[in-house]
Write a protein that holds these residues in place. Structure first.
Motif, PDB file in Angstrom:
ATOM      1  N   ILE A 117      28.700  18.224  12.623  1.00 39.16           N
ATOM      2  CA  ILE A 117      29.467  19.247  11.918  1.00 39.16           C
ATOM      3  C   ILE A 117      29.205  19.267  10.417  1.00 39.16           C
ATOM      4  O   ILE A 117      29.128  20.345   9.806  1.00 39.16           O
ATOM      5  N   PHE A 118      29.046  18.095   9.797  1.00 32.74           N
ATOM      6  CA  PHE A 118      28.806  18.069   8.353  1.00 32.74           C
ATOM      7  C   PHE A 118      27.420  18.623   8.019  1.00 32.74           C
ATOM      8  O   PHE A 118      27.242  19.290   6.992  1.00 32.74           O
ATOM      9  N   LYS A 119      26.439  18.362   8.877  1.00 33.87           N
ATOM     10  CA  LYS A 119      25.096  18.916   8.665  1.00 33.87           C
ATOM     11  C   LYS A 119      25.134  20.441   8.751  1.00 33.87           C
ATOM     12  O   LYS A 119      24.608  21.142   7.887  1.00 33.87           O
ATOM     13  N   VAL A 120      25.732  20.938   9.844  1.00 36.73           N
ATOM     14  CA  VAL A 120      25.814  22.385  10.037  1.00 36.73           C
ATOM     15  C   VAL A 120      26.648  23.023   8.929  1.00 36.73           C
ATOM     16  O   VAL A 120      26.294  24.089   8.398  1.00 36.73           O
ATOM     17  N   GLY A 121      27.742  22.372   8.557  1.00 35.66           N
ATOM     18  CA  GLY A 121      28.597  22.906   7.504  1.00 35.66           C
ATOM     19  C   GLY A 121      27.876  23.024   6.178  1.00 35.66           C
ATOM     20  O   GLY A 121      28.031  24.022   5.458  1.00 35.66           O
ATOM     21  N   ALA A 122      27.070  22.008   5.845  1.00 34.82           N
ATOM     22  CA  ALA A 122      26.324  22.048   4.584  1.00 34.82           C
ATOM     23  C   ALA A 122      25.302  23.186   4.576  1.00 34.82           C
ATOM     24  O   ALA A 122      25.168  23.917   3.583  1.00 34.82           O
ATOM     25  N   VAL A 123      24.582  23.351   5.678  1.00 35.54           N
ATOM     26  CA  VAL A 123      23.566  24.409   5.761  1.00 35.54           C
ATOM     27  C   VAL A 123      24.212  25.792   5.719  1.00 35.54           C
ATOM     28  O   VAL A 123      23.748  26.691   5.002  1.00 35.54           O
ATOM     29  N   LEU A 124      25.293  25.973   6.475  1.00 31.24           N
ATOM     30  CA  LEU A 124      25.975  27.272   6.483  1.00 31.24           C
ATOM     31  C   LEU A 124      26.565  27.597   5.118  1.00 31.24           C
ATOM     32  O   LEU A 124      26.469  28.738   4.642  1.00 31.24           O
ATOM     33  N   THR A 125      27.176  26.597   4.484  1.00 30.17           N
ATOM     34  CA  THR A 125      27.749  26.818   3.156  1.00 30.17           C
ATOM     35  C   THR A 125      26.668  27.199   2.160  1.00 30.17           C
ATOM     36  O   THR A 125      26.820  28.139   1.372  1.00 30.17           O
ATOM     37  N   TYR A 126      25.561  26.465   2.190  1.00 25.36           N
ATOM     38  CA  TYR A 126      24.445  26.763   1.290  1.00 25.36           C
ATOM     39  C   TYR A 126      23.921  28.179   1.525  1.00 25.36           C
ATOM     40  O   TYR A 126      23.713  28.937   0.573  1.00 25.36           O
ATOM     41  N   THR A 127      23.721  28.525   2.805  1.00 29.19           N
ATOM     42  CA  THR A 127      23.158  29.836   3.132  1.00 29.19           C
ATOM     43  C   THR A 127      24.084  30.970   2.702  1.00 29.19           C
ATOM     44  O   THR A 127      23.653  31.945   2.068  1.00 29.19           O
ATOM     45  N   LEU A 128      25.367  30.835   3.026  1.00 27.46           N
ATOM     46  CA  LEU A 128      26.319  31.881   2.660  1.00 27.46           C
ATOM     47  C   LEU A 128      26.476  31.993   1.151  1.00 27.46           C
ATOM     48  O   LEU A 128      26.574  33.094   0.609  1.00 27.46           O
ATOM     49  N   CYS A 129      26.484  30.837   0.489  1.00 30.35           N
ATOM     50  CA  CYS A 129      26.661  30.863  -0.968  1.00 30.35           C
ATOM     51  C   CYS A 129      25.461  31.470  -1.670  1.00 30.35           C
ATOM     52  O   CYS A 129      25.600  32.229  -2.634  1.00 30.35           O
ATOM     53  N   GLU A 130      24.267  31.157  -1.173  1.00 33.64           N
ATOM     54  CA  GLU A 130      23.073  31.660  -1.841  1.00 33.64           C
ATOM     55  C   GLU A 130      22.910  33.165  -1.636  1.00 33.64           C
ATOM     56  O   GLU A 130      22.519  33.883  -2.550  1.00 33.64           O
ATOM     57  N   PHE A 131      23.228  33.639  -0.439  1.00 31.04           N
ATOM     58  CA  PHE A 131      22.991  35.047  -0.131  1.00 31.04           C
ATOM     59  C   PHE A 131      24.200  35.940  -0.407  1.00 31.04           C
ATOM     60  O   PHE A 131      24.067  37.148  -0.541  1.00 31.04           O
ATOM     61  N   VAL A 132      25.394  35.327  -0.478  1.00 25.78           N
ATOM     62  CA  VAL A 132      26.609  36.126  -0.661  1.00 25.78           C
ATOM     63  C   VAL A 132      27.288  35.844  -1.994  1.00 25.78           C
ATOM     64  O   VAL A 132      27.626  36.749  -2.745  1.00 25.78           O
ATOM     65  N   GLY A 133      27.483  34.533  -2.289  1.00 22.04           N
ATOM     66  CA  GLY A 133      28.251  34.193  -3.482  1.00 22.04           C
ATOM     67  C   GLY A 133      27.459  33.451  -4.523  1.00 22.04           C
ATOM     68  O   GLY A 133      27.866  32.396  -5.007  1.00 22.04           O
ATOM     69  N   ALA A 134      26.293  33.942  -4.840  1.00 18.27           N
ATOM     70  CA  ALA A 134      25.425  33.250  -5.777  1.00 18.27           C
ATOM     71  C   ALA A 134      25.990  33.176  -7.187  1.00 18.27           C
ATOM     72  O   ALA A 134      25.526  32.396  -8.021  1.00 18.27           O
ATOM     73  N   ASP A 135      26.997  33.997  -7.485  1.00 18.01           N
ATOM     74  CA  ASP A 135      27.564  34.010  -8.834  1.00 18.01           C
ATOM     75  C   ASP A 135      28.441  32.778  -9.098  1.00 18.01           C
ATOM     76  O   ASP A 135      28.729  32.467 -10.245  1.00 18.01           O
ATOM     77  N   ASN A 136      28.893  32.117  -8.051  1.00 18.49           N
ATOM     78  CA  ASN A 136      29.758  30.947  -8.207  1.00 18.49           C
ATOM     79  C   ASN A 136      28.988  29.670  -7.886  1.00 18.49           C
ATOM     80  O   ASN A 136      29.340  28.920  -6.974  1.00 18.49           O
ATOM     81  N   PHE A 137      27.924  29.422  -8.629  1.00 24.77           N
ATOM     82  CA  PHE A 137      27.037  28.320  -8.294  1.00 24.77           C
ATOM     83  C   PHE A 137      27.740  26.971  -8.399  1.00 24.77           C
ATOM     84  O   PHE A 137      27.496  26.084  -7.575  1.00 24.77           O
ATOM     85  N   VAL A 138      28.586  26.780  -9.395  1.00 25.08           N
ATOM     86  CA  VAL A 138      29.244  25.480  -9.578  1.00 25.08           C
ATOM     87  C   VAL A 138      30.093  25.128  -8.364  1.00 25.08           C
ATOM     88  O   VAL A 138      30.016  24.017  -7.828  1.00 25.08           O
ATOM     89  N   ILE A 139      30.890  26.093  -7.910  1.00 23.36           N
ATOM     90  CA  ILE A 139      31.721  25.852  -6.719  1.00 23.36           C
ATOM     91  C   ILE A 139      30.839  25.619  -5.499  1.00 23.36           C
ATOM     92  O   ILE A 139      31.106  24.727  -4.675  1.00 23.36           O
ATOM     93  N   ASN A 140      29.783  26.398  -5.367  1.00 20.24           N
ATOM     94  CA  ASN A 140      28.869  26.242  -4.243  1.00 20.24           C
ATOM     95  C   ASN A 140      28.206  24.867  -4.265  1.00 20.24           C
ATOM     96  O   ASN A 140      28.072  24.202  -3.230  1.00 20.24           O
ATOM     97  N   PHE A 141      27.786  24.447  -5.443  1.00 20.04           N
ATOM     98  CA  PHE A 141      27.122  23.158  -5.593  1.00 20.04           C
ATOM     99  C   PHE A 141      28.061  22.020  -5.201  1.00 20.04           C
ATOM    100  O   PHE A 141      27.684  21.119  -4.433  1.00 20.04           O
ATOM    101  N   VAL A 142      29.274  22.053  -5.718  1.00 17.22           N
ATOM    102  CA  VAL A 142      30.243  20.990  -5.425  1.00 17.22           C
ATOM    103  C   VAL A 142      30.559  20.939  -3.935  1.00 17.22           C
ATOM    104  O   VAL A 142      30.619  19.857  -3.326  1.00 17.22           O
TER     105      VAL A 142
END
Length: 199
Positions: free
Chosen positions: A41-66
């Motif tokens: 779950i943590f592996k899948v969660g990290a990949v999904l979070t990264y993918t959604l953040c990069e393609f949808v919420g790229a403006d909030n990089f700090v939150i995405n990174f954390v």
């Protein structure tokens, strides 16, 4: 557990073999479903979070990174300290000795314990361990093509943490096989020697 360092010295067991041994050796059912779930779950969660953040919420990089680093850290800790012990009967860690030299330490179940592990859970562990870095490399390529170079920092963290577990468990697995082969060869040699003494 009986562990050995890279230099061949025996390290003290930090967890008992009885604790790590499967509860029912004859059972073919999943023995550690919760451990397997959190291993994935943590592996899948990290990949999904990264993918959604990069393609949808790229403006909030700090939150995405954390968020991504938190998930990756949870995955690293889970694989290193929990799922490796229960799914493949292995454990590794790195420590500094009294001379200031960094040493790799390994622990593993004995041959009987390794043979009693659930085959499906073992395959899930090794496949997910080795496949995830390739997924992160593909995501890195996408980030480069999209010129979102800041997201490469997340990929770098994922590769470092995942790479540490790959190295540790690959070395642990090799150490375990070597100890089993050494034990088997010594047992055969002792049997032959005993037979010759009685002839």
């Amino acid at each position: 557990l009986c562990g050995q360092s890279r230099r061949g010295s025996v390290s003290p067991a930090r967890t008992s073999c009885a604790t790590m041994a499967p509860a029912d050796a004859a059972s073919t059912a999943w023995r550690n479903p919760k451990t397997t779930f959190f291993h994935i779950i943590f592996k899948v969660g990290a990949v999904l979070t990264y993918t959604l953040c990069e393609f949808v919420g790229a403006d909030n990089f700090v939150i995405n990174f954390v968020t991504c680093v938190l998930l990756l850290s949870l995955d690293f800790w889970t694989v290193k300290n929990v799922s490796g012990r229960f799914l493949v009967g292995l454990r590794w860690w790195n420590e500094t000795n009294e001379h200031g030299v960094s040493e790799w330490k390994y622990e593993s179940l004995d041959e009987a314990g390794l043979n009693n592990l659930n085959a499906t859970e073992t395959r899930i562990f090794w496949w997910s361990l080795y496949v995830m870095p390739f997924i992160w490399l593909l995501l890195a390529l996408v980030a480069i093509l999209k010129l979102t170079f800041d997201y490469l920092l997340i990929v770098l963290v994922a590769l470092i943490l995942g790479g540490a577990n790959i190295i540790g468990y690959t070395k642990s697995s090799k150490e375990a096989r070597q100890r089993i082969q050494h034990f088997a060869s010594n047992t055969v040699a002792s049997s032959i020697q005993s037979a010759l003494q009685f002839t």
